[in-house]
Design an enzyme around this catalytic site. Structure first.
Site, mmCIF file in Angstrom:
data_model
loop_
_atom_site.group_PDB
_atom_site.id
_atom_site.type_symbol
_atom_site.label_atom_id
_atom_site.label_comp_id
_atom_site.label_asym_id
_atom_site.label_seq_id
_atom_site.Cartn_x
_atom_site.Cartn_y
_atom_site.Cartn_z
ATOM 1 N N ARG A 116 -12.378 -3.667 25.177
ATOM 2 C CA ARG A 116 -11.838 -2.599 25.496
ATOM 3 C C ARG A 116 -12.676 -1.333 24.782
ATOM 4 O O ARG A 116 -13.326 -1.425 23.977
ATOM 5 C CB ARG A 116 -10.589 -2.663 24.704
ATOM 6 C CG ARG A 116 -9.341 -3.480 25.413
ATOM 7 C CD ARG A 116 -8.036 -3.702 24.665
ATOM 8 N NE ARG A 116 -8.153 -4.523 23.345
ATOM 9 C CZ ARG A 116 -7.344 -4.632 22.598
ATOM 10 N NH1 ARG A 116 -6.007 -3.855 22.823
ATOM 11 N NH2 ARG A 116 -7.207 -5.268 21.518
ATOM 12 N N LYS B 276 -10.173 -1.643 18.295
ATOM 13 C CA LYS B 276 -9.715 -2.436 17.001
ATOM 14 C C LYS B 276 -10.225 -1.835 15.627
ATOM 15 O O LYS B 276 -10.784 -0.913 15.357
ATOM 16 C CB LYS B 276 -10.265 -3.804 17.035
ATOM 17 C CG LYS B 276 -9.505 -4.624 18.381
ATOM 18 C CD LYS B 276 -8.237 -4.672 18.033
ATOM 19 C CE LYS B 276 -7.808 -5.563 17.009
ATOM 20 N NZ LYS B 276 -6.452 -5.679 16.679
ATOM 21 N N TYR C 40 -6.561 1.330 15.978
ATOM 22 C CA TYR C 40 -5.564 0.357 15.396
ATOM 23 C C TYR C 40 -6.315 -0.036 14.116
ATOM 24 O O TYR C 40 -7.262 -0.249 13.980
ATOM 25 C CB TYR C 40 -5.429 -0.777 16.427
ATOM 26 C CG TYR C 40 -4.682 -0.545 17.606
ATOM 27 C CD1 TYR C 40 -3.232 -0.115 17.409
ATOM 28 C CD2 TYR C 40 -5.110 -0.656 18.617
ATOM 29 C CE1 TYR C 40 -2.621 0.059 18.403
ATOM 30 C CE2 TYR C 40 -4.573 -0.514 19.790
ATOM 31 C CZ TYR C 40 -3.102 0.002 19.925
ATOM 32 O OH TYR C 40 -2.394 -0.125 21.041
ATOM 33 N N HIS D 233 -3.998 -1.596 11.075
ATOM 34 C CA HIS D 233 -2.886 -2.795 10.788
ATOM 35 C C HIS D 233 -3.606 -3.250 9.456
ATOM 36 O O HIS D 233 -3.925 -4.545 9.141
ATOM 37 C CB HIS D 233 -3.523 -4.110 11.722
ATOM 38 C CG HIS D 233 -2.847 -3.938 13.118
ATOM 39 N ND1 HIS D 233 -1.569 -3.789 13.224
ATOM 40 C CD2 HIS D 233 -3.592 -3.692 14.290
ATOM 41 C CE1 HIS D 233 -1.416 -3.628 14.907
ATOM 42 N NE2 HIS D 233 -2.746 -3.394 15.233
ATOM 43 N N GLU E 101 -0.993 2.315 15.547
ATOM 44 C CA GLU E 101 0.276 1.477 15.441
ATOM 45 C C GLU E 101 1.443 2.326 14.480
ATOM 46 O O GLU E 101 2.655 1.879 14.544
ATOM 47 C CB GLU E 101 0.118 0.101 15.013
ATOM 48 C CG GLU E 101 -0.205 -0.040 13.280
ATOM 49 C CD GLU E 101 -1.764 0.437 13.036
ATOM 50 O OE1 GLU E 101 -2.245 -0.035 12.017
ATOM 51 O OE2 GLU E 101 -2.512 0.581 14.056
ATOM 52 N N LEU F 284 8.263 -6.610 14.645
ATOM 53 C CA LEU F 284 7.299 -5.576 14.071
ATOM 54 C C LEU F 284 8.242 -4.497 13.036
ATOM 55 O O LEU F 284 9.278 -4.169 13.296
ATOM 56 C CB LEU F 284 6.618 -4.887 15.077
ATOM 57 C CG LEU F 284 6.146 -3.420 14.464
ATOM 58 C CD1 LEU F 284 4.783 -4.155 13.886
ATOM 59 C CD2 LEU F 284 5.493 -2.419 15.597
ATOM 60 N N ASP G 26 -1.349 -9.553 14.116
ATOM 61 C CA ASP G 26 -2.149 -8.507 13.649
ATOM 62 C C ASP G 26 -1.556 -7.639 12.157
ATOM 63 O O ASP G 26 -2.076 -7.298 11.449
ATOM 64 C CB ASP G 26 -2.260 -7.213 14.484
ATOM 65 C CG ASP G 26 -3.200 -7.561 15.566
ATOM 66 O OD1 ASP G 26 -4.365 -7.940 15.162
ATOM 67 O OD2 ASP G 26 -2.967 -7.193 16.786
ATOM 68 N N ALA H 145 -5.595 -12.312 17.402
ATOM 69 C CA ALA H 145 -5.229 -11.194 16.915
ATOM 70 C C ALA H 145 -5.397 -9.885 17.484
ATOM 71 O O ALA H 145 -4.888 -8.838 17.688
ATOM 72 C CB ALA H 145 -6.090 -10.848 15.642
ATOM 73 N N ASN H 146 -6.175 -10.070 18.864
ATOM 74 C CA ASN H 146 -6.367 -8.998 19.609
ATOM 75 C C ASN H 146 -6.097 -9.403 21.314
ATOM 76 O O ASN H 146 -6.995 -9.502 22.167
ATOM 77 C CB ASN H 146 -7.837 -8.687 19.761
ATOM 78 C CG ASN H 146 -8.982 -9.494 20.073
ATOM 79 O OD1 ASN H 146 -8.899 -10.653 19.731
ATOM 80 N ND2 ASN H 146 -9.995 -8.897 20.473
#
Length: 372
Positions: free
Chosen positions: A15, A75, A94, A96, A118, A240, A270, A299-300
Site C-alpha cells: 500500500r 503502516k 497507522y 497501533h 486509527e 476494537l 494490530d 497484522a496487515n
C-alpha cells in the site's frame, strides 16, 4: 508544506500513503510532494505517474525522511524508519501503539508529532480513517477463513456454504462494528450459518434490520462467547476499543475445546488481538496451530489486496492531509477536534489517553501539549 511518501517496508506491504491523484491535488494547492522511487510499482502506480502528478521522485527513503516536513505512510514505522524521524516532523499513519511499547518509546524519543489514523474520529463518533481498512479486513477475514477450512490447507474440510442436503459451516463473528458488519455480509453471501455477538443491543438491532432473519444475533456474555466459539467452524474477532489494547474475549481454554481444524481469524491483532492465543503473523507465514485450531493473525491483512486498500484509504485521508498541509499542525489540530483525537505522540509526550493507559505512561492532554 513539503510532504514525503516513503515506500512501505513491512513484509508484503504494497500500500502507498498517497496515490498520484491525491498528489496532484496537493501540488495544485502549492505543496511539494516527495515520493520514494518504486513506492507504487507493485499496485500499478509508476514513478512516471507520480511525476506526471507533480511529485519529485527521490532515490531512497532516507532522502524522503530527510527533506519532508510531514511523512504520510500506511503502516507503523519500523525501527529503521523511526530512527529517521526528527523533532518537529509530522508523521501521519497507522500506529497501533497500545501493544507496542518499543515503537512508542522510539516515537517519544524522536520529538516528532505522530498522528494515528486509527484514533481520528468523526462527528458521528466513528473512526473514518480506520473504517476503510476495517471494511476490507472484515471481507477478507471470511475469504481467509474459507480458504483455511479446506482440508488441503489444514482445515476441517468444510465448504462455508454447504450444498443441498449438507449443513453449511457455522461462522461466529465477535463484534458488530465495521469489521463485523462486513464479515457478516460476505459470510451470509457465501451461504454460511452466521452468528454475530456484541454487547451493544443497539448494534444487534442495526444488524438485524440490515440483514434480516438469516443473521443470528446474540448478546455477548462470557457464556455465549464460549458456547458459540466451541461449536463454530470459523470464528472472526473484530472487537476494537479506540487506541486501547483489544479485550481478550476468547480464552486459551475455549480454544482448547474448539474442533480440531476449525479456524480463528483475529482482525484485532494490530491492537494485540482478542484471542488469548493470538500472536501477529505475516502474509508469508499467515497461520499457526494451537490445540489443533488454525490461527490466522496477519497484522496487515488489507495489504493482501493493496490496490483496493490504497485507493480506499486515500479517499479517506486526503482531506486530513490537505488540512495539515494548508494550516500546519497546530492550527489544524486546534480547529478540528476530530483530527486532534488522532494525535498520539507530540514532542516527547503521549497525547491520547487510552494509549497512555495501555502503555502505563503519563497522559498529556493534546491542547496542553501543543501549547507547550
Amino acid at each position: 508544506m513539503r510532504i514525503g511518501v516513503p515506500k512501505e517496508i513491512k513484509t508484503r506491504e504494497y500500500r502507498v500513503g498517497l496515490i498520484p491523484a491525491n498528489v496532484r491535488d496537493l501540488c495544485e494547492h502549492g505543496h511539494e510532494v516527495l515520493v520514494e522511487t518504486g513506492c507504487g510499482t507493485e499496485i500499478g502506480m509508476s514513478d512516471a505517474d507520480y511525476e506526471a502528478a507533480g511529485a519529485h521522485v527521490l532515490p531512497g527513503a532516507e532522502a524522503v525522511f530527510g527533506q519532508a516536513e510531514m511523512i504520510v505512510k500506511v503502516k507503523e514505522p519500523l525501527a529503521v524508519e523511526r530512527k529517521r524521524l526528527r523533532p518537529g516532523q509530522i508523521l501521519f499513519t497507522y500506529l497501533h501503539l497500545a501493544p507496542d511499547p518499543e515503537q512508542a518509546a522510539d516515537l517519544l524519543a524522536s520529538g516528532a508529532s505522530c498522528i494515528a489514523y486509527e484514533t481520528v474520529t468523526s462527528r458521528t463518533g466513528g473512526l473514518p480513517l480506520l473504517a476503510p481498512m476495517s471494511e476490507v479486513a472484515g471481507r477478507m477475514s471470511v475469504q481467509a477463513g474459507a480458504y483455511f477450512l479446506e482440508k488441503a490447507h489444514g482445515g476441517l474440510g468444510v465448504l462455508l456454504g454447504g450444498v443441498p442436503g449438507v449443513d453449511p459451516a457455522k461462522v461466529v463473528v465477535l463484534g458488530g462494528g465495521v469489521v463485523g458488519t462486513h464479515a457478516c455480509h460476505i459470510a451470509l453471501g457465501m451461504g454460511a450459518e452466521v452468528w454475530v455477538l456484541d454487547r451493544n443491543v443497539e448494534v444487534l438491532k442495526r444488524l438485524w434490520a440490515q440483514f434480516g432473519r438469516p443473521l443470528n444475533t446474540v448478546f455477548a456474555t462470557r457464556d455465549a462467547v464460549e458456547r458459540h466459539c466451541i461449536s463454530a467452524d470459523l470464528v472472526i474477532g473484530g472487537v476494537l476499543i479506540p487506541g486501547a489494547a483489544a479485550p481478550k474475549l476468547v480464552t486459551r481454554e475455549t480454544i482448547r475445546r474448539m474442533k480440531a481444524g476449525s479456524v480463528v481469524v483475529d482482525v484485532a491483532i494490530d491492537q494485540g488481538g482478542c484471542f488469548e492465543t493470538s500472536r501477529p503473523t505475516t502474509h508469508d507465514e499467515p497461520t499457526f496451530l494451537v490445540d489443533g485450531v488454525i490461527h490466522y493473525c496477519v497484522a496487515n491483512m488489507p495489504g493482501g489486496v493493496p490496490r483496493t486498500s490504497t485507493v480506499a484509504l486515500n479517499n479517506a485521508t486526503l482531506p486530513f492531509v490537505m488540512a495539515l498541509a494548508e494550516k500546519g499542525l497546530v492550527r489544524a489540530l486546534h480547529e478540528d477536534e476530530h483530527l486532534r483525537a488522532g494525535l498520539n505522540v507530540h514532542r516527547g509526550h503521549v497525547t491520547h489517553e487510552a494509549v497512555a493507559q495501555a502503555l502505563g505512561l503519563p497522559f498529556h492532554p493534546p491542547l496542553a501539549a501543543l501549547a507547550g
